[in-house]
Design an enzyme around this catalytic site. Structure first.
Site, mmCIF file in Angstrom:
data_model
loop_
_atom_site.group_PDB
_atom_site.id
_atom_site.type_symbol
_atom_site.label_atom_id
_atom_site.label_comp_id
_atom_site.label_asym_id
_atom_site.label_seq_id
_atom_site.Cartn_x
_atom_site.Cartn_y
_atom_site.Cartn_z
ATOM 1 N N CYS A 1 -4.084 -1.380 -2.419
ATOM 2 C CA CYS A 1 -4.181 0.063 -2.636
ATOM 3 C C CYS A 1 -5.031 0.243 -3.882
ATOM 4 C CB CYS A 1 -2.773 0.635 -2.849
ATOM 5 S SG CYS A 1 -2.780 2.392 -3.262
ATOM 6 N N HIS B 1 -7.469 2.732 3.277
ATOM 7 C CA HIS B 1 -7.353 3.494 4.520
ATOM 8 C C HIS B 1 -8.727 3.665 5.192
ATOM 9 C CE1 HIS B 1 -3.384 4.676 3.001
ATOM 10 N NE2 HIS B 1 -3.134 5.296 4.149
ATOM 11 N N CYS C 1 -10.971 2.696 -0.790
ATOM 12 C CA CYS C 1 -9.599 3.048 -0.403
ATOM 13 C C CYS C 1 -9.326 2.256 0.858
ATOM 14 C CB CYS C 1 -9.483 4.546 -0.129
ATOM 15 S SG CYS C 1 -7.920 5.025 0.652
ATOM 16 N N GLU D 1 -2.546 9.240 7.694
ATOM 17 C CA GLU D 1 -1.092 9.004 7.739
ATOM 18 C C GLU D 1 -0.435 9.887 8.809
ATOM 19 O OE1 GLU D 1 1.103 6.924 5.815
ATOM 20 O OE2 GLU D 1 -0.730 5.875 5.282
ATOM 21 N N ASP E 1 0.861 -1.188 0.000
ATOM 22 C CA ASP E 1 0.000 0.000 0.000
ATOM 23 C C ASP E 1 0.897 1.239 0.000
ATOM 24 O OD1 ASP E 1 -2.411 1.530 0.095
ATOM 25 O OD2 ASP E 1 -2.052 1.914 2.205
ATOM 26 N N SER E 2 0.294 2.375 -0.346
ATOM 27 C CA SER E 2 1.044 3.627 -0.314
ATOM 28 C C SER E 2 1.451 3.980 1.115
ATOM 29 C CB SER E 2 0.182 4.750 -0.870
ATOM 30 O OG SER E 2 -0.994 4.856 -0.091
HETATM 31 N N1 DGL Z 1 -4.900 3.036 0.576
HETATM 32 C C1 DGL Z 1 -4.767 3.682 -0.711
HETATM 33 C C2 DGL Z 1 -5.958 3.298 -1.576
HETATM 34 O O1 DGL Z 1 -6.567 2.263 -1.313
HETATM 35 C C3 DGL Z 1 -4.570 5.146 -0.455
HETATM 36 C C4 DGL Z 1 -4.022 5.840 -1.614
HETATM 37 C C5 DGL Z 1 -3.286 7.137 -1.314
HETATM 38 O O2 DGL Z 1 -2.148 7.042 -0.894
HETATM 39 O O3 DGL Z 1 -3.846 8.212 -1.579
HETATM 40 O O4 DGL Z 1 -6.324 3.983 -2.499
#
Ligand code: DGL
Length: 270
Positions: free
Chosen positions: A70, A196, A194, A162, A7-8
């Site tokens: 992600c 998150h 997403c 974050e 993931d990011s």
């Molecule tokens: N968890 C990522 C997703 O599912 C977040 C992406 C981001 O870093 O903006 O899209």
């Protein structure tokens, strides 16, 4: 034997946690690209470059199969990666398709023509890049007809998570739900597109109301991964140790992750 989860940043931990519970014997290597989060405001080339770099690192860590936990990377980079970048003996899978299969009540690999499904009005909450890609609507159109999707780009939510600013994240979620309701007053289902967002699932549910069925990916993706590994046991790579890798500050990222998952997590530098 290890499977990679990318993931990011911290959002993919929601998928990792569900996958660990579903597959307790599989070691997972997690990679969070916190130094470059959020991806949701980047362009597709940038997301492709960052995602391929991270996945390469997971291949090096002994993973033959990597899950892009992600949506932004799945929407903006996965197709290009699968078409021209992923080596033949490796696999990279995204998180959209299992979610859409659950929403449309389809079995894995059901490639029959699109058909009418029970749900007609769907709210999609995702990052600006995911919304702009229209990947969700495209995958849905392969499987279902007559579904009205209203997408809400939830700017700022990933940054706030974050940063650990959950008060700001909650306030942003409520305002994004309000904005969505102005466009679609009565969604039947809401998709948290997403990884998150499950960290704020209660806030989404409360703001949307109990009558709205909220879909989040963690359990759906874990189930679909278990099914995939049963059919492709050879894809569990040669790695044997669980690991948490980050491009951010390991101490800071470990603290946040421990707070979110309520168990001790120790990240090391990627
Ligand atoms: N968890 C990522 C997703 O599912 C977040 C992406 C981001 O870093 O903006 O899209």
């Amino acid at each position: 034997m290890a499977v990679g989860i990318f993931d990011s940043g911290l959002g993919g931990l929601t998928v990792l946690e569900a996958a660990r519970k579903r597959l307790p014997d599989v070691p997972f290597v997690y990679f969070g690209d916190s130094a470059h989060a959020p991806y949701g405001v980047r362009d597709a080339d940038d997301i492709y470059d960052l995602t391929t770099r991270a996945v390469e690192r997971l291949f090096d860590a002994g993973c033959d199969l990597v899950i892009l936990a992600c949506n932004t990377a799945s929407a903006a980079a996965l197709r290009r990666m699968q078409e021209s970048w992923v080596p033949r003996e490796k696999r990279v899978l995204g998180v959209f398709v299992p979610l859409i299969e659950a929403l449309t009540e389809r079995q894995w690999g059901d490639n029959s023509p699109p058909r009418e499904v029970a749900v007609k009005h769907v709210a999609l909450f995702a990052t600006p890049a995911t919304v702009a890609s229209r990947a969700f609507q495209r995958e849905l159109a392969f499987r279902a007809i007559g579904v009205d999707v209203e997408a809400q780009a939830c700017g700022g939510v990933v940054d706030a998570i974050e940063e650990g600013d959950m008060i700001l994240a909650e306030a942003l979620v409520r305002s994004h739900v309000d904005a969505l309701r102005r466009k679609m007053p009565s969604p039947q289902a809401a998709v948290l597109g997403c990884t998150h967002y499950p960290l704020l699932q209660d806030v989404f549910q409360e703001a949307l109301g109990a009558q709205v069925n909220v879909y989040s990916q963690a359990n759906i993706v874990a189930e679909s991964l278990a099914d995939y590994l049963e059919r492709h046991p050879g894809m569990i790579g040669p790695g044997t140790a669980e690991a948490y890798l980050t491009t951010g500050d390991p101490a800071r990222v470990s603290n946040r992750a421990t707070q979110f998952l309520r168990r001790e997590i120790r990240f090391t530098a990627a």
